[in-house]
Design a protein around this motif. Sequence first.
Motif: not given
Length: 272
Positions: A169, A190, A192, A203, A231, A233, A243
Amino acid sequence: MVSPLLAKAAPSGREIVNVTPERAGWTHVGFRAVRLEAGAIEIVATGARELCVVVLTGSVDVTVDGTTYANLGTRDSVFDEKSPAAVYVPAGKTVTLRGVRQAEVGLCTAPTDAQERTVRVIDPATMRRSVRGKGTNTRYVCDILPHDDPTAAHLLVVEVMTPASHSSSYPPHKHDVEQPPVETLLEETYYHRLNPPQGFAFQRVYTDDRSIDEACAVENHDVVMVPKGYHPVVAPHGYDSYYLNVMAGPNRFWVFKNDPAHEWMLAPAAGT
């Protein structure tokens, strides 16, 4: 102190995590994950919402209003290099899930519309798989219910695997302004998973004005809620990240805006 955007997973029991629109403080996205032992049954009423059942691991029978779709799901791990089984179910249906073997199932929901929609088993072989990014920004994407698939009213579902020591992301992007075709408003969760499971990832969720600026250390089965903002990660050394994303908004169209401060890294290198 746990971030208000982080929903911690239950370490045991049927329900792993449950994010309702009321809990998240938003309008569209709902996400729930459950564990099913062989023979165990979970009944879900869709009510006024549409549902995408994602068989993350294991195998289940999915029965909708008396019609059974048998033995869906072939993965032993979300990190297997294969697509998941999934079933789209419109509003006003009763869904019975029965574990054929030990399974983990994601239940992704969003509001529906006035159009009459039908149950659809989404064949894993038809799911679009792609690679995004390059170098340590490389990640592997499987589109389960993308915005160019007309099956759903508002729901979008995608899964991403990010290798250890990679970012995802990323560069940071957002989709919180309804201004198509420049950007669209989509809430997002999300879910995970980590490999090995004792791992963790990071994140960050932040807005331009920093009215939201949260950094979450996520562990296996945790959910991060993204009401707005960027956002990204990051997966640390030694731990692969997976995710499952659920997105929904007023319109079913995914257009994002990169953080201008970090967009430079997408420019081609000089001389290439």
